[in-house]
Write an enzyme that holds these catalytic residues in place. Structure first.
Site, PDB file in Angstrom:
ATOM      1  N   LYS A  13      47.350   8.164 -37.301  1.00  0.00           N
ATOM      2  CA  LYS A  13      47.992   7.234 -36.369  1.00  0.00           C
ATOM      3  C   LYS A  13      49.492   7.490 -36.412  1.00  0.00           C
ATOM      4  O   LYS A  13      50.056   7.741 -37.493  1.00  0.00           O
ATOM      5  CB  LYS A  13      47.669   5.803 -36.799  1.00  0.00           C
ATOM      6  CG  LYS A  13      48.216   4.727 -35.861  1.00  0.00           C
ATOM      7  CD  LYS A  13      47.743   3.337 -36.283  1.00  0.00           C
ATOM      8  CE  LYS A  13      48.233   2.264 -35.323  1.00  0.00           C
ATOM      9  NZ  LYS A  13      47.777   0.896 -35.716  1.00  0.00           N
TER      10      LYS A  13
ATOM     11  N   SER B 202      45.511  -1.841 -32.055  1.00  0.00           N
ATOM     12  CA  SER B 202      46.520  -0.865 -31.715  1.00  0.00           C
ATOM     13  C   SER B 202      46.157   0.576 -32.098  1.00  0.00           C
ATOM     14  O   SER B 202      46.765   1.508 -31.579  1.00  0.00           O
ATOM     15  CB  SER B 202      47.841  -1.250 -32.389  1.00  0.00           C
ATOM     16  OG  SER B 202      47.737  -1.133 -33.790  1.00  0.00           O
TER      17      SER B 202
ATOM     18  N   SER C  18      43.545  -4.113 -35.869  1.00  0.00           N
ATOM     19  CA  SER C  18      43.806  -2.839 -35.197  1.00  0.00           C
ATOM     20  C   SER C  18      43.005  -1.638 -35.683  1.00  0.00           C
ATOM     21  O   SER C  18      43.092  -0.566 -35.093  1.00  0.00           O
ATOM     22  CB  SER C  18      45.291  -2.503 -35.265  1.00  0.00           C
ATOM     23  OG  SER C  18      45.966  -3.299 -34.331  1.00  0.00           O
TER      24      SER C  18
END
Ligand code: GLN
Length: 492
Positions: A79, A154, A178
């Site tokens: 990420k 997210s 997330s």
């Protein structure tokens, strides 16, 4: 070989050890898939092809020498919130579009030590604020199951990359869902560890008392391999726990489903907005676990109406403090031709941050301001404690707690829910972060539009092994986790 991406992590490790293929071949295979398929999915912000191939060659040398670790030569995606030395780390923000970290996050460094190959950095909502990945400076990522839908957020880039077989597994972060919600939207397994289990060093901060890194993968087994790499105490993170880590892979069958007491919070299944298909799939999965020998126990979690207001005070309050460092002076975006210092601060921050980030900074600053601190922030902290106690009380009678991960399946891109509607979609995930507990999402079927549905299992502190083990056994008895989106079936 054209189907290397169909292998599980365990099968990949065996293939590499037995020299059925090399790390360079495996890495090149994923890079080819990214080049062909990611034009539609748009999961990667940065692809690090050259470094990845160099890392793969080094891994192949180590594999040949016979000194390789278990995961040497396996690729992954990070990420874009984890700092990577020499590679852009944007956190999905224009503010950090020019930011090259001088150091690696501990999670990234541990991955390198384990011999993992970094394919690149994947998309996310700006500073991890959001539930769709649309709040990214780099634009929306598509859900591999239906390209007109969001992958969740997210950590939407992490989920989309794995679901399209553009990475075998990926790191994500979970401040309020997330990891679990995008895993649910994309039909993956995703684990949010206990607060303090995985180092936050070099993980760009959103709300520091809630943030926690973890794996997104196809199965509990694949998650366990990544957990074995990233879990553990880190001197560089004072909130990381000095506690022995389990061998998550070795423990995959350590918890018996037979006799497991699964708490079903009755309030959770009466939430307005819980989609009928989601409710049905989750209930079917619980029935399956019951058939496998678990006992379902109805429990009370009374605080459910306080979850959203409490989280949406504490998370923005911490964010407003954390994000004050982006001032246009030290690093990150700086506005053109500032006339004085105040103009520099104001314009750098208004031009560098997107709308949702600015909204949260304003809410957080308000909640922390002298006149409102007691009424909002302190009160939210007290409610937070009550939420935690509610869970601890429940764990006196049950081993794990079951819930949906999200009230719906993936939204359409551009559905333009208003912010409060969006926040309400976090109802099943955020209390877990407020309490600091671990929780896992497992895919348990599809809605009538063929979009994945996820079951969430919440465990007591430090019970990651137990959660992975229960899901692993469920996955031995079912095949939801093996289903592939059409786009993932494209061969390259
Ligand atoms: N959707 C939640 C939020 O916007 C959760 C985000 C997260 O876990 N990073 O805050």
């Amino acid at each position: 070989m054209t189907d290397l991406h169909r292998l599980s992590i365990r099968e990949m490790t065996e293939g590499l050890k037995n020299a059925q293929f090399s790390s360079r071949e495996l890495t090149q295979h994923y890079l080819n898939r990214i080049a062909k398929i990611d034009t539609q999915v748009k999961s990667y912000v940065t692809v690090t092809a050259e470094q990845a191939l160099a890392q793969a060659d080094a891994a192949d040398a180590v594999l040949k020498s016979g000194t390789a670790g278990i995961l040497t030569g396996i690729p992954l995606a990070h990420k874009d919130i984890f700092c990577t030395q020499g590679i852009k780390t944007s956190a999905g923000s224009k503010m950090l579009d020019n930011f090259i970290s001088p150091y690696d996050a501990t999670v990234v460094a541990k991955g390198k030590v384990a011999g993992l190959i970094t394919l690149g950095k994947v998309n996310m909502d700006e500073f991890a604020m959001g539930s769709t990945s649309e709040n990214s400076y780099y634009g929306a990522t598509a859900n591999p199951w239906n390209l007109n839908h969001v992958p969740g957020g997210s950590s939407g880039g992490s989920a989309a990359a794995v679901a399209a077989d553009l990475a075998p597994f990926a790191t994500g972060t979970d401040t309020g869902g997330s990891i679990r919600q995008p895993a649910s939207f994309c039909g993956l397994t995703g684990l949010k560890p206990t607060y303090g289990r995985v180092s936050r060093f070099g993980m760009i901060a959103y709300a520091s008392s809630l943030d926690q890194g973890g794996p997104l993968a196809r199965s509990a087994e694949d998650c366990a391999y990544l957990m074995n790499v990233i879990a553990g105490h880190d001197q560089k993170d004072s909130t990381s726990m000095e506690k022995d880590v389990d061998d998550y892979v070795a423990n995959l069958n350590a918890t018996a489903v037979k006799g497991l007491r699964i708490g079903i919070p009755k309030q959770y299944f009466n939430v307005t907005g819980l989609a009928a298909d989601v409710k049905a799939r989750v209930e079917e999965s619980l029935k399956k676990l019951e058939d496998m020998g678990a006992t379902l126990v109805e429990i009370d979690l009374d605080m459910v109406e306080s979850y959203v207001p409490t989280y949406y005070l504490i998370a923005p309050a911490e964010a407003s403090s954390n994000l004050s460092r982006y001032d246009g002076v030290r690093y990150g975006y700086r506005c053109e031709k500032p006339v004085d210092l105040e103009d520099l601060y104001k314009r750098s921050r208004s031009e560098g941050f997107g709308a949702e980030v600015q909204r949260r900074i304003l809410i957080g600053t308000y909640a922390l301001s002298a006149g409102y601190y007691d009424a909002y922030y302190v009160k939210a902290q007290k409610v937070r404690r009550l939420i935690q106690q509610d869970f601890l009380k429940a764990f006196e009678n049950v081993d794990v707690i079951a819930a949906p991960s999200a009230p719906t399946t993936a939204y359409k891109i551009g559905a333009s829910l208003d912010p409060v509607e969006m926040y309400l979609g976090d109802i099943y995930t955020i209390a877990v972060n407020l309490a600091g507990l671990p929780a896992i999402n497992a895919p348990v079927g599809f809605d009538s539009n063929n979009l994945p549905v996820g079951l969430q299992l919440i465990g007591n502190y430090w019970s990651e092994s137990q959660l992975l083990s229960v899901v692993h056994q469920y996955q031995q008895a079912t095949d939801w986790h093996t289903q592939r989106a059409t786009i993932a079936q494209e061969t390259v």
